[in-house]
Scaffold this motif. Structure first.
Motif: not given
Length: 274
Positions: A11, A14-15, A17-22, A25, A40
């Motif tokens: 988990n 995943v968090r 990666f979500r910050v990196q992807r933000a 975007e 995120t």
């Protein structure tokens, strides 16, 4: 490690990666924890801890008070992914097949250049015996000089799928002096052309790169991320319109490049006859 501990670690990953992807975007290059948290769905404190830990690994860089951007660690990951490029010999065969499908057009493989701002770089070409003098450029120059994304179908096929903040930077540049008479000089017209590229899945040009030459290009993506384009130039009088067989050949070639790049593999089985 306990089962619950393993699940917690997953988990956390995943968090992260979500910050990196933000960062990829959201518009703009620098962002605060609050903005990233909203994007995120994480709380501010979690995002702040991820940012702080990522600074030590070079994944994030602090920019001023409470603002962060992606760091060199993220760039290293991106460049590492590019090292898993398709086999060049097989890839060149795809370009040669495209050249045959376009009845001897000049076919180019462009990539989004990693340095020097938003530019395109020619990685390979299938041009037969042409020395490209008719385009006002040499083979050597085409392979070594980064070119504007606002000129030619090959550039606009990439530009249309980049974030708005990068598009604005490119549109603020003047058209290259060596561009052809058909280059888009008005910002509104150029923006409309980018919308058409996204809707149609391809870019069409009329004398943008050189007088007397028309072109067609399709984007290449890796797992949805724009990486480059496939483009062809033909004499203006030779192709009054693009036949369906040519459009299909480009579609299949782009799919082959996209699938091979996204999966990090390329073999002779990846390609098909166009």
């Amino acid at each position: 490690m306990t089962k619950s501990g393993h699940r917690g670690g997953s988990n956390h990953a995943v968090r992260v990666f979500r910050v990196q992807r933000a960062f990829t975007e959201l518009e703009g290059q620098v962002h605060g924890p609050g903005e990233l948290a909203e994007a995120t769905g994480l709380d501010d404190s979690t995002v702040h801890r991820i940012l702080q830990s990522g600074i030590h690994d070079g994944m994030f860089v602090r920019e001023g008070r409470g603002l962060y951007r992606l760091g060199p660690g993220a760039a290293r990951l991106g460049l590492k992914s590019l090292s898993h490029a398709p086999n060049t010999e097989v890839a060149h065969g795809v370009l040669e097949e495209l050249r045959e499908a376009t009845d001897g057009g000049l076919v180019f493989l462009f990539a989004l250049a990693p340095f020097g701002g938003a530019r395109k770089q020619c990685l390979d070409m299938a041009v037969g015996d042409s020395d490209l003098a008719e385009l006002g450029i040499s083979r050597r120059a085409l392979l070594t000089v980064f070119q504007s994304l606002r000129t030619g179908a090959g550039g606009r096929a990439i530009l249309a799928h980049l974030p708005e903040v990068i598009q604005e930077a490119v549109l603020a540049e003047p058209p290259p002096v060596e561009a052809g008479p058909g280059v888009f000089r008005d910002k509104g017209t150029l923006l409309a052309s980018l919308k058409a590229v996204r809707e149609q899945g391809m870019a069409v040009e009329s004398e943008e790169c050189a007088a007397g030459w028309n072109g067609l290009a399709v984007p290449i993506r890796w797992d949805g991320l724009i990486m480059g384009s496939l483009a062809v130039l033909t004499p203006k009088d030779g192709v009054p319109h693009w036949p369906s067989r040519v459009l299909r050949a480009f579609e299949l070639a782009a799919e082959a490049f996209s699938e091979a790049g996204g999966h990090g593999a390329w073999s002779s089985e990846t390609t098909s006859s166009f």
